[in-house]
Design a protein around this motif. Structure first.
Motif, PDB file in Angstrom:
ATOM      1  N   ALA A  21       0.826  -1.216   0.000  1.00 24.36           N
ATOM      2  CA  ALA A  21       0.000   0.000   0.000  1.00 24.36           C
ATOM      3  C   ALA A  21       0.859   1.265   0.000  1.00 24.36           C
ATOM      4  CB  ALA A  21      -0.941   0.003   1.200  1.00 24.36           C
ATOM      5  N   PHE A  22       2.073   1.166   0.508  1.00 24.15           N
ATOM      6  CA  PHE A  22       2.928   2.347   0.553  1.00 24.15           C
ATOM      7  C   PHE A  22       4.057   2.327  -0.476  1.00 24.15           C
ATOM      8  CE2 PHE A  22       0.864   2.483   4.752  1.00 24.15           C
ATOM      9  CZ  PHE A  22       0.185   3.669   4.543  1.00 24.15           C
ATOM     10  N   LYS A  23       3.913   1.487  -1.492  1.00 24.79           N
ATOM     11  CA  LYS A  23       4.762   1.608  -2.689  1.00 24.79           C
ATOM     12  C   LYS A  23       4.107   2.690  -3.539  1.00 24.79           C
ATOM     13  CE  LYS A  23       6.634  -3.021  -3.001  1.00 24.79           C
ATOM     14  NZ  LYS A  23       6.843  -4.191  -3.836  1.00 24.79           N
ATOM     15  N   VAL A  24       4.216   3.927  -3.067  1.00 21.84           N
ATOM     16  CA  VAL A  24       3.364   5.000  -3.549  1.00 21.84           C
ATOM     17  C   VAL A  24       3.557   5.381  -5.015  1.00 21.84           C
ATOM     18  CG1 VAL A  24       2.958   5.973  -1.271  1.00 21.84           C
ATOM     19  CG2 VAL A  24       4.914   6.758  -2.617  1.00 21.84           C
ATOM     20  N   ASP A  25       4.666   5.005  -5.610  1.00 20.66           N
ATOM     21  CA  ASP A  25       4.863   5.334  -7.027  1.00 20.66           C
ATOM     22  C   ASP A  25       4.411   4.196  -7.946  1.00 20.66           C
ATOM     23  OD1 ASP A  25       6.866   3.738  -6.043  1.00 20.66           O
ATOM     24  OD2 ASP A  25       8.496   4.763  -7.088  1.00 20.66           O
ATOM     25  N   ASP A  26       3.858   3.151  -7.368  1.00 18.02           N
ATOM     26  CA  ASP A  26       3.369   1.994  -8.126  1.00 18.02           C
ATOM     27  C   ASP A  26       1.849   1.937  -7.986  1.00 18.02           C
ATOM     28  OD1 ASP A  26       2.696  -0.536  -9.110  1.00 18.02           O
ATOM     29  OD2 ASP A  26       4.485  -1.486  -8.273  1.00 18.02           O
ATOM     30  N   ARG A  27       1.151   1.827  -9.105  1.00 19.57           N
ATOM     31  CA  ARG A  27      -0.317   1.856  -9.079  1.00 19.57           C
ATOM     32  C   ARG A  27      -0.924   0.679  -8.306  1.00 19.57           C
ATOM     33  NH1 ARG A  27      -2.226   6.097 -11.463  1.00 19.57           N
ATOM     34  NH2 ARG A  27      -4.374   5.381 -11.396  1.00 19.57           N
TER      35      ARG A  27
ATOM     36  N   VAL B 245       1.397   9.243   0.209  1.00 14.43           N
ATOM     37  CA  VAL B 245       0.474   8.667  -0.774  1.00 14.43           C
ATOM     38  C   VAL B 245       0.150   9.726  -1.825  1.00 14.43           C
ATOM     39  CG1 VAL B 245      -1.845   7.702  -1.075  1.00 14.43           C
ATOM     40  CG2 VAL B 245      -0.474   7.044   0.902  1.00 14.43           C
ATOM     41  N   ILE B 246       0.265   9.340  -3.105  1.00 16.78           N
ATOM     42  CA  ILE B 246       0.066  10.332  -4.174  1.00 16.78           C
ATOM     43  C   ILE B 246      -1.170  10.068  -5.029  1.00 16.78           C
ATOM     44  CG2 ILE B 246       2.463  11.086  -4.353  1.00 16.78           C
ATOM     45  CD1 ILE B 246       2.840   9.110  -6.667  1.00 16.78           C
ATOM     46  N   PHE B 247      -1.626   8.834  -5.116  1.00 16.46           N
ATOM     47  CA  PHE B 247      -2.791   8.540  -5.949  1.00 16.46           C
ATOM     48  C   PHE B 247      -4.077   8.817  -5.171  1.00 16.46           C
ATOM     49  CE2 PHE B 247       0.383   5.394  -7.659  1.00 16.46           C
ATOM     50  CZ  PHE B 247       0.587   6.032  -8.872  1.00 16.46           C
ATOM     51  N   ASP B 248      -5.002   9.567  -5.801  1.00 11.70           N
ATOM     52  CA  ASP B 248      -6.290   9.879  -5.163  1.00 11.70           C
ATOM     53  C   ASP B 248      -6.991   8.624  -4.662  1.00 11.70           C
ATOM     54  OD1 ASP B 248      -6.014  12.550  -5.706  1.00 11.70           O
ATOM     55  OD2 ASP B 248      -7.363  12.551  -7.429  1.00 11.70           O
TER      56      ASP B 248
ATOM     57  N   ILE C 190      -0.834  10.105  16.476  1.00 10.75           N
ATOM     58  CA  ILE C 190      -1.909  11.097  16.361  1.00 10.75           C
ATOM     59  C   ILE C 190      -1.392  12.365  15.683  1.00 10.75           C
ATOM     60  CG2 ILE C 190      -3.432  12.630  17.691  1.00 10.75           C
ATOM     61  CD1 ILE C 190      -3.697  10.225  19.706  1.00 10.75           C
ATOM     62  N   ASN C 191      -0.215  12.822  16.082  1.00 10.15           N
ATOM     63  CA  ASN C 191       0.354  14.039  15.487  1.00 10.15           C
ATOM     64  C   ASN C 191       0.600  13.867  13.992  1.00 10.15           C
ATOM     65  OD1 ASN C 191       0.276  15.485  17.856  1.00 10.15           O
ATOM     66  ND2 ASN C 191       2.359  14.944  18.448  1.00 10.15           N
ATOM     67  N   LYS C 192       1.052  12.681  13.586  1.00  8.06           N
ATOM     68  CA  LYS C 192       1.285  12.443  12.150  1.00  8.06           C
ATOM     69  C   LYS C 192      -0.038  12.405  11.382  1.00  8.06           C
ATOM     70  CE  LYS C 192       5.779  10.327  12.531  1.00  8.06           C
ATOM     71  NZ  LYS C 192       6.622   9.155  12.403  1.00  8.06           N
ATOM     72  N   ILE C 193      -1.068  11.824  11.988  1.00 12.46           N
ATOM     73  CA  ILE C 193      -2.391  11.807  11.346  1.00 12.46           C
ATOM     74  C   ILE C 193      -2.926  13.232  11.227  1.00 12.46           C
ATOM     75  CG2 ILE C 193      -4.802  11.094  11.629  1.00 12.46           C
ATOM     76  CD1 ILE C 193      -3.707   8.467  12.912  1.00 12.46           C
ATOM     77  N   ILE C 194      -2.779  14.025  12.268  1.00 13.87           N
ATOM     78  CA  ILE C 194      -3.246  15.419  12.246  1.00 13.87           C
ATOM     79  C   ILE C 194      -2.505  16.207  11.161  1.00 13.87           C
ATOM     80  CG2 ILE C 194      -3.246  17.602  13.531  1.00 13.87           C
ATOM     81  CD1 ILE C 194      -3.808  15.927  16.089  1.00 13.87           C
ATOM     82  N   GLU C 195      -1.190  16.081  11.139  1.00 15.13           N
ATOM     83  CA  GLU C 195      -0.378  16.808  10.163  1.00 15.13           C
ATOM     84  C   GLU C 195      -0.783  16.435   8.736  1.00 15.13           C
ATOM     85  OE1 GLU C 195       4.261  16.738   8.790  1.00 15.13           O
ATOM     86  OE2 GLU C 195       3.862  16.588  10.937  1.00 15.13           O
ATOM     87  N   THR C 196      -0.919  15.144   8.482  1.00 15.18           N
ATOM     88  CA  THR C 196      -1.313  14.692   7.148  1.00 15.18           C
ATOM     89  C   THR C 196      -2.725  15.154   6.828  1.00 15.18           C
ATOM     90  OG1 THR C 196       0.137  12.765   7.326  1.00 15.18           O
ATOM     91  CG2 THR C 196      -1.594  12.667   5.658  1.00 15.18           C
ATOM     92  N   GLY C 197      -3.614  15.111   7.821  1.00 18.47           N
ATOM     93  CA  GLY C 197      -4.986  15.558   7.616  1.00 18.47           C
ATOM     94  C   GLY C 197      -5.052  17.006   7.162  1.00 18.47           C
ATOM     95  N   PHE C 198      -4.294  17.868   7.799  1.00 16.11           N
ATOM     96  CA  PHE C 198      -4.284  19.271   7.364  1.00 16.11           C
ATOM     97  C   PHE C 198      -3.701  19.406   5.959  1.00 16.11           C
ATOM     98  CE2 PHE C 198      -4.976  20.538  11.873  1.00 16.11           C
ATOM     99  CZ  PHE C 198      -6.060  21.369  11.660  1.00 16.11           C
ATOM    100  N   ASP C 199      -2.683  18.618   5.649  1.00 13.56           N
ATOM    101  CA  ASP C 199      -2.148  18.630   4.271  1.00 13.56           C
ATOM    102  C   ASP C 199      -3.232  18.239   3.273  1.00 13.56           C
ATOM    103  OD1 ASP C 199       0.347  19.437   5.103  1.00 13.56           O
ATOM    104  OD2 ASP C 199       1.245  17.431   5.000  1.00 13.56           O
ATOM    105  N   TRP C 200      -4.030  17.213   3.625  1.00 12.95           N
ATOM    106  CA  TRP C 200      -5.106  16.782   2.728  1.00 12.95           C
ATOM    107  C   TRP C 200      -6.157  17.865   2.565  1.00 12.95           C
ATOM    108  CZ3 TRP C 200      -5.647  11.296   5.279  1.00 12.95           C
ATOM    109  CH2 TRP C 200      -4.670  10.439   4.742  1.00 12.95           C
TER     110      TRP C 200
END
Length: 193
Positions: free
Chosen positions: A42-48, A83-86, A120-130
């Motif tokens: 799931a985190f091979k983010v450059d592979d579909r 993660v880069i793919f929608d 939790i902090n990483k989820i929050i940080e990523t959430g704001f990025d999203w």
């Protein structure tokens, strides 16, 4: 069974229909050792193929065993921002919402014990990025819920979330506007310390 077999099964998935997700999930459910491989893929983010792995990861966490993510929380929270793919972001955002819901559940559960402040902090940080980048409605909806919940104990989160909703999200689609208003209402009703 190996990561090679799992990769073949993921590659053979034509689409995310329920029966396809359940078929591949059943393979992992029958051999829990494959769950670690599923997280890795799931985190091979450059592979579909990461998209299909994220679909199955979310399916298992939603319909079967959210607790299976616990040994992989470090990897999950470290990598969700990459993660880069929608189509892979949506399942990751949904898993984050499940984690927040479990963490704030009134019933005792393993997530409450296992989810650390760092996670939790990483989820929050990523959430704001999203929320500040172009994302689909579902990602925004799951993320607003997640941030609202984690903001119950992180004082700075609600003011930032409120600002983003009022200045950006509420002016987007009808779905974003509706969820945004719902979250604003929750924030405004929250008792002050």
């Amino acid at each position: 069974m190996s990561i090679i077999f799992l990769t073949e099964q993921l590659n053979n998935m034509e689409n995310p229909k329920r029966e396809n997700r359940q078929r591949v999930a059943d393979i992992v459910l029958e051999n829990q050792n494959l769950f670690k491989d599923l997280v890795t893929i799931a985190f091979k983010v450059d592979d579909r193929i990461s998209i299909k792995a994220a679909w199955i990861l979310e399916w298992i966490c939603t319909h079967h065993h959210l607790n299976w993510i616990i040994p992989h929380l470090d990897e999950f929270t470290k990598n969700i921002s990459n993660v880069i793919f929608d189509s892979a972001t949506r399942p990751c955002a949904k898993i984050c919402e499940h984690l927040a819901n479990a963490y704030y559940s009134k019933t005792t559960n393993e997530i409450k014990v296992s989810l650390t402040e760092n996670h939790i902090n990483k989820i929050i940080e990523t959430g704001f990025d999203w929320l500040i980048t172009p994302q689909k409605i579902a990602v925004r909806a799951y993320t607003m819920n997640t941030l609202y919940l984690f903001g119950l104990e992180n004082d700075w989160v609600h003011p930032e979330l409120k600002h983003l909703i009022e200045t950006k999200i509420i002016h987007e689609s009808k779905g974003c506007k509706a969820r945004g208003k719902f979250i604003l209402n929750l924030i405004d009703k929250k008792p002050r310390h």
